[in-house]
Design an enzyme around this catalytic site. Structure first.
Site, PDB file in Angstrom:
ATOM      1  N   HIS A 197     -14.006  23.613 -27.344  1.00  0.00           N
ATOM      2  CA  HIS A 197     -12.648  23.577 -27.214  1.00  0.00           C
ATOM      3  C   HIS A 197     -11.897  24.342 -28.215  1.00  0.00           C
ATOM      4  CE1 HIS A 197      -8.631  22.427 -26.632  1.00  0.00           C
ATOM      5  NE2 HIS A 197      -8.492  21.393 -27.839  1.00  0.00           N
ATOM      6  N   ASN A 214      -4.260  27.022 -27.575  1.00  0.00           N
ATOM      7  CA  ASN A 214      -4.917  25.668 -26.934  1.00  0.00           C
ATOM      8  C   ASN A 214      -4.579  25.293 -26.004  1.00  0.00           C
ATOM      9  OD1 ASN A 214      -5.802  23.101 -26.810  1.00  0.00           O
ATOM     10  ND2 ASN A 214      -5.478  22.367 -29.033  1.00  0.00           N
ATOM     11  N   CYS A 239      -7.816  16.784 -24.893  1.00  0.00           N
ATOM     12  CA  CYS A 239      -8.642  18.083 -24.853  1.00  0.00           C
ATOM     13  C   CYS A 239     -10.166  18.111 -24.432  1.00  0.00           C
ATOM     14  CB  CYS A 239      -8.566  18.796 -26.071  1.00  0.00           C
ATOM     15  SG  CYS A 239      -6.848  18.966 -26.691  1.00  0.00           S
TER      16      CYS A 239
HETATM   17  O1  UT7 Z   1      -6.567  20.278 -29.550  1.00  0.00           O
HETATM   18  C1  UT7 Z   1      -6.833  19.049 -30.082  1.00  0.00           C
HETATM   19  C2  UT7 Z   1      -7.315  18.968 -31.356  1.00  0.00           C
HETATM   20  N1  UT7 Z   1      -6.079  19.913 -32.320  1.00  0.00           N
HETATM   21  C3  UT7 Z   1      -6.589  20.293 -33.322  1.00  0.00           C
HETATM   22  O2  UT7 Z   1      -7.680  20.024 -33.764  1.00  0.00           O
HETATM   23  C4  UT7 Z   1      -5.721  20.993 -34.198  1.00  0.00           C
HETATM   24  C5  UT7 Z   1      -5.934  20.680 -35.623  1.00  0.00           C
HETATM   25  N2  UT7 Z   1      -5.078  21.034 -36.631  1.00  0.00           N
HETATM   26  C6  UT7 Z   1      -4.941  22.616 -37.004  1.00  0.00           C
HETATM   27  O3  UT7 Z   1      -5.339  23.234 -36.212  1.00  0.00           O
HETATM   28  C7  UT7 Z   1      -4.209  22.837 -38.174  1.00  0.00           C
HETATM   29  O4  UT7 Z   1      -4.057  21.680 -39.052  1.00  0.00           O
HETATM   30  C8  UT7 Z   1      -2.869  23.425 -37.860  1.00  0.00           C
HETATM   31  C9  UT7 Z   1      -3.029  24.962 -37.478  1.00  0.00           C
HETATM   32  C10 UT7 Z   1      -1.802  22.784 -37.091  1.00  0.00           C
HETATM   33  C11 UT7 Z   1      -1.886  23.451 -39.157  1.00  0.00           C
HETATM   34  O5  UT7 Z   1      -2.833  24.314 -40.351  1.00  0.00           O
HETATM   35  P1  UT7 Z   1      -3.160  23.660 -41.563  1.00  0.00           P
HETATM   36  O6  UT7 Z   1      -4.062  24.931 -42.559  1.00  0.00           O
HETATM   37  O7  UT7 Z   1      -3.642  22.432 -41.618  1.00  0.00           O
HETATM   38  O8  UT7 Z   1      -1.625  23.576 -42.379  1.00  0.00           O
HETATM   39  P2  UT7 Z   1      -0.981  22.445 -42.987  1.00  0.00           P
HETATM   40  O9  UT7 Z   1      -0.346  21.448 -41.869  1.00  0.00           O
HETATM   41  O10 UT7 Z   1      -1.802  21.757 -43.873  1.00  0.00           O
HETATM   42  O11 UT7 Z   1       0.376  22.952 -43.699  1.00  0.00           O
HETATM   43  C12 UT7 Z   1       0.132  24.125 -44.698  1.00  0.00           C
HETATM   44  C13 UT7 Z   1       1.585  24.793 -45.075  1.00  0.00           C
HETATM   45  C14 UT7 Z   1       2.814  23.451 -45.015  1.00  0.00           C
HETATM   46  O12 UT7 Z   1       3.663  23.952 -46.237  1.00  0.00           O
HETATM   47  P3  UT7 Z   1       3.447  23.651 -47.555  1.00  0.00           P
HETATM   48  O13 UT7 Z   1       3.694  21.987 -47.427  1.00  0.00           O
HETATM   49  O14 UT7 Z   1       2.362  23.876 -48.256  1.00  0.00           O
HETATM   50  O15 UT7 Z   1       4.629  24.144 -48.088  1.00  0.00           O
HETATM   51  C15 UT7 Z   1       3.387  23.468 -43.689  1.00  0.00           C
HETATM   52  O16 UT7 Z   1       4.809  23.260 -43.690  1.00  0.00           O
HETATM   53  O17 UT7 Z   1       2.066  25.473 -43.694  1.00  0.00           O
HETATM   54  C16 UT7 Z   1       3.221  25.098 -43.378  1.00  0.00           C
HETATM   55  N3  UT7 Z   1       3.409  25.189 -42.000  1.00  0.00           N
HETATM   56  C17 UT7 Z   1       3.723  26.205 -41.483  1.00  0.00           C
HETATM   57  N4  UT7 Z   1       4.103  27.517 -41.936  1.00  0.00           N
HETATM   58  C18 UT7 Z   1       4.458  28.466 -41.020  1.00  0.00           C
HETATM   59  C19 UT7 Z   1       2.952  24.453 -40.990  1.00  0.00           C
HETATM   60  N5  UT7 Z   1       3.130  25.052 -39.805  1.00  0.00           N
HETATM   61  C20 UT7 Z   1       3.498  26.316 -39.901  1.00  0.00           C
HETATM   62  C21 UT7 Z   1       3.898  27.267 -38.918  1.00  0.00           C
HETATM   63  N6  UT7 Z   1       4.251  28.664 -39.931  1.00  0.00           N
HETATM   64  N7  UT7 Z   1       3.902  27.219 -37.884  1.00  0.00           N
END
Ligand code: UT7
Length: 330
Positions: free
Chosen positions: A252, A282, A113
């Site tokens: 980004h 993204n 990115c």
């Molecule tokens: O471009 C290069 C750089 N990229 C980035 O910088 C991206 C960085 N990361 C992110 O944008 C975020 O971490 C995400 C959007 C990918 C995820 O958001 P988050 O707030 O960090 O969520 P998480 O991974 O901590 O997951 C929280 C919960 C989990 O469930 P439990 O364990 O709390 O029950 C996940 O399983 O959300 C769940 N989850 C989802 N639920 C519904 C993860 N993905 C999804 C989904 N829909 N798509």
């Protein structure tokens, strides 16, 4: 000689993949995606549309807006993690051919990115050294080709598209790109990677899934906020520039919450922060030029406006740039 950012162009494929569409594909919801990422929809290339096809469309617009002819271009750098072909030829060489340029220097760079900011820094160096005069830099991605649509942790994030810019030599110091910072830390390589398909792969490289992206989203999120913030704070301090004098902060577009955190750390007004993540998701190396094109198209980008670019991605890589827009506004 100075290097000037003279024009911008972008291409967005027609097909739209909405959050509601994704609800039918994986266990997710429009509400979760929008709340956690700020994304509503993303564009997806047609099956027969390649990264170079999208890149070339963006390049044609950037060349025309710079008032150049194709033959004025003496180098093409393509930033992509979803090239037409993984080993060779480079997507930049294919773009050059589609533009009718057979003798131009053309190569791809791999900085995920951050690719567009890395490409900008290479273009700046070539121009300041006097080796080249008009360089086309293009960020182009068909991320849908390397996205695992059974993995809800990643498939909700990514979209396709391309953005291109012309960087030209000038003796006008007011138009000069002020500074560019780039860096990397490979000890975080496993946070965001396509683990298969290369010489480090332990799997059959011919598998269809070989190049799918994998991400430790939450860990990446935290490093992203820290790195992006540190990077913009340091480039502004190094150049004795106040954040308030930045006309357009163009980060980004990975996640609205990351952008908001960095914007808040710099005390930026909402009007200074360029946001396209809601409609494009993204698009990796294409995200910053697509966002710059957006402010150009909406007549918010005028000659002399100071842009602060800030990127972060797989590698890990990061980069920031202080860039006055040297082209004419729309
Ligand atoms: O471009 C290069 C750089 N990229 C980035 O910088 C991206 C960085 N990361 C992110 O944008 C975020 O971490 C995400 C959007 C990918 C995820 O958001 P988050 O707030 O960090 O969520 P998480 O991974 O901590 O997951 C929280 C919960 C989990 O469930 P439990 O364990 O709390 O029950 C996940 O399983 O959300 C769940 N989850 C989802 N639920 C519904 C993860 N993905 C999804 C989904 N829909 N798509």
């Amino acid at each position: 000689m100075y290097a000037a950012f003279c024009s911008i162009g972008a291409y967005v494929p027609e097909k739209i993949l909405t959050n509601s569409d994704l609800e039918t594909m994986v266990d997710t919801s429009d509400e979760w995606i929008y709340k956690r990422t700020g994304i509503k929809e993303r564009h997806i290339a047609a099956d027969n549309e390649t990264t170079s096809d999208m890149g070339v469309n963006a390049c044609r617009i950037a060349i025309e807006r710079a008032g150049l002819s194709h033959n004025d271009i003496d180098m093409i750098i393509c930033a992509t993690i979803s090239p037409d072909y993984f080993c060779m030829p480079s997507t930049a060489a294919i773009i050059a051919d589609k533009l009718g340029l057979q003798k131009v220097t053309a190569f791809d760079i791999s900085a995920a990115c951050t690719g567009f900011v890395y490409a900008l820094s290479i273009a700046k160096a070539f121009i300041e050294s006097g080796m080249k005069k008009n360089i086309l830099i293009v960020g182009a991605e068909k991320l849908s080709a390397i996205t695992d649509y059974t993995d809800r942790g990643t498939c909700i994030l990514f979209g396709d598209g391309a953005g291109a810019a012309i960087i030209s030599a000038t003796d006008n110091k007011e138009h000069a790109i002020i500074d560019i910072h780039t860096g990397s830390d490979g000890s975080y390589a496993d946070l965001l990677m396509s683990p298969n398909g290369g010489s480090g792969s332990i799997h059959d490289t011919l598998e269809h899934t070989a190049c799918f992206m994998q991400m430790k989203g939450n860990e990446t999120f935290k490093v992203a906020v820290r790195t992006l913030t540190n990077d913009v704070v340091s480039i502004l301090a190094d150049n004795s520039i106040e954040a308030s004098t930045v006309k357009h902060f163009v980060p980004h577009q990975a996640n609205y919450r990351i952008i908001k955190a960095v914007g808040d750390a710099l005390n930026l007004d909402e009007a200074q922060v360029v946001l396209t993540v809601e409609k494009y998701g993204n698009t990796s190396g294409a995200s910053i030029p697509m966002a710059i094109n957006d402010i150009y198209e909406s007549r918010r980008l005028q000659q002399g406006d100071l842009m602060l670019l800030d990127a972060f991605g797989g590698g890990l890589t990061w980069g920031s740039a202080l860039v006055p827009f040297a082209g004419k506004g729309k």
